[in-house]
Design an enzyme around this catalytic site. Structure first.
Site, PDB file in Angstrom:
ATOM      1  N   LYS A  66     -20.325 -19.515 -11.243  1.00 38.61           N
ATOM      2  CA  LYS A  66     -19.568 -19.349 -12.496  1.00 38.61           C
ATOM      3  C   LYS A  66     -18.155 -18.887 -12.192  1.00 38.61           C
ATOM      4  CE  LYS A  66     -20.332 -19.312 -17.036  1.00 38.61           C
ATOM      5  NZ  LYS A  66     -21.262 -20.166 -17.788  1.00 38.61           N
ATOM      6  N   TYR A  76       0.853  -1.179   0.000  1.00 44.98           N
ATOM      7  CA  TYR A  76       0.000   0.000   0.000  1.00 44.98           C
ATOM      8  C   TYR A  76       0.894   1.235   0.000  1.00 44.98           C
ATOM      9  CZ  TYR A  76      -4.241   2.702   0.722  1.00 44.98           C
ATOM     10  OH  TYR A  76      -5.269   3.578   0.569  1.00 44.98           O
ATOM     11  N   ALA A 135     -31.253 -17.399 -27.518  1.00 42.74           N
ATOM     12  CA  ALA A 135     -29.817 -17.102 -27.601  1.00 42.74           C
ATOM     13  C   ALA A 135     -29.005 -18.341 -27.935  1.00 42.74           C
ATOM     14  CB  ALA A 135     -29.349 -16.499 -26.274  1.00 42.74           C
ATOM     15  N   ASN A 138     -32.358 -28.269 -19.106  1.00 36.74           N
ATOM     16  CA  ASN A 138     -32.125 -28.646 -17.718  1.00 36.74           C
ATOM     17  C   ASN A 138     -33.222 -28.041 -16.843  1.00 36.74           C
ATOM     18  OD1 ASN A 138     -30.122 -30.302 -16.582  1.00 36.74           O
ATOM     19  ND2 ASN A 138     -28.503 -28.964 -17.328  1.00 36.74           N
TER      20      ASN A 138
END
Length: 366
Positions: free
Chosen positions: A74, A19, A177, A271
């Site tokens: 994810k 820092y 999509a 799914n």
């Protein structure tokens, strides 16, 4: 998920480097040469996983807060399989222009943008604009991740059955999509566009159908597919078809599947409930794939996106091209090409060879 330091912070000297005052030298270096951001900060190995919560898994428009667990998951997969750090960014807006503006404003903090669970047709415009306006890779995984793995699976299934992609009659159930991206990817990979029939909730897509908005993604596909102008619904489309790819979530009757050609291939990817139950699909098809982990041949995006971003980041790519996607599909297919079976046309999502192979292929195609 958590954030952890990569350097020790146990002494005054450590703090002075990590820092103040040490960090000021890094700031000044980047101010003088912005390209150093990739080398001196996390930008070179970090992506944003961005959603508006409008099309989350099979749950639909559940909003940004409820979408957060999926984005966190994810991000964990990015790290586990590709060594890529990822940050969930859930936006409290579903306005196209606002999403584009916010992501552009956030972009200096990241080396890439993974768009996730944004509903069609809004997702097409958002990705197209961001890809054109940002100097970093932008990738809508619901479209292209699915499409890449489907192409890899179809390459291997066709090879196993001694078929050529250009000779296959392919029906794609779903024109959202994923369906649109899968269709485009298969055509780019060698499937004859005229021998592809895409179906939406109103029936088959064909050039003369009157309900397409001019310039829409569906209108573009209808102009190049379904050369025989097969009308009506999926039952008509499946008569004599070699391949069914389901990315719609709608159920398909056994009688329609029974009308497919001998030695057919069925990829029922919805799914948690596939469009065709695997037990039914197996009665008529030589090769069956699903999106589920509890059946063989799981078509899972995790086979694609970690390696794609790993390769793109390592190559310093500004965008993810068609050539990269095709190379990724070939790499995924190649993992099991020497040991093909009806129940093994793609590698396991847990196979440690996949992401490095995909990353190497993406780098080579950059």
């Amino acid at each position: 998920m958590a954030v952890a330091s990569t350097v020790p912070l146990t002494s005054r000297e450590d703090l002075s480097l990590a820092y103040t005052p040490g960090v000021a030298q890094v700031c000044e270096a980047i101010a003088a040469d912005p390209a150093l951001t990739r080398e001196l900060t996390w930008v070179g190995h970090t992506v944003a996983v961005v959603t508006d919560g409008s099309a989350v898994l099979g749950l639909g428009n559940i909003g940004p807060r409820a979408a957060m667990p999926v984005m966190e998951g994810k991000a964990v997969l990015f790290k586990q399989f590709g060594g890529v750090d990822a940050v969930p960014v859930c936006l409290d807006t579903q306005d196209t222009e606002q999403i584009i503006a916010v992501v552009k404003a956030l972009a200096p903090s990241f080396g890439g943008i993974n768009l996730e669970d944004i509903a069609a047709p809004r997702c097409f415009e958002i990705e197209r604009r961001l890809d054109a306006e940002l100097p970093i890779p932008v990738f809508h995984d619901d479209q292209h991740g699915t499409a890449i793995v489907v192409l890899a699976a179809l390459r291997n299934a066709a090879r196993l059955l001694g078929r050529d992609l250009g000779d296959l009659r392919v029906v794609v159930s779903g024109a959202g999509a994923a369906g649109i991206a899968v269709t485009k990817m298969l055509i780019a990979g060698g499937v004859d566009a005229g021998r592809v029939i895409v179906c939406d909730s109103k029936g088959t897509l064909y050039a003369e159908r009157p309900d397409f908005a001019p310039g829409s993604e569906k209108a573009g596909l209808a102009a190049i597919t379904n050369a025989g102008r097969v009308a009506n619904g999926i039952e008509a489309a499946l008569v004599g078809a070699d391949v069914l790819i389901g990315v719609s979530g709608g159920q398909i009757a056994e009688s329609a599947v029974a009308a497919m050609a001998p030695n057919s291939m069925i990829f029922a990817l919805a799914n948690p409930t596939p469009e065709v139950p695997p037990a039914i699909a197996g009665k008529y098809a030589a090769v069956v794939a699903t999106g589920r982990s509890d059946f063989p041949n799981q078509i899972n995006n995790v086979l694609a996106f970690p390696g794609i971003f790993r390769g793109a980041l390592d190559a310093g790519a500004q965008r993810i091209t068609e050539a990269m996607k095709l190379a990724a599909a070939d790499a995924i297919a190649g993992i099991v090409a020497g040991d093909l079976r009806a129940d093994q046309i793609v590698p396991s999502p847990l196979d440690p060879r996949v992401a490095p192979a995909v990353a190497a292929a993406v780098i080579a195609a950059t």
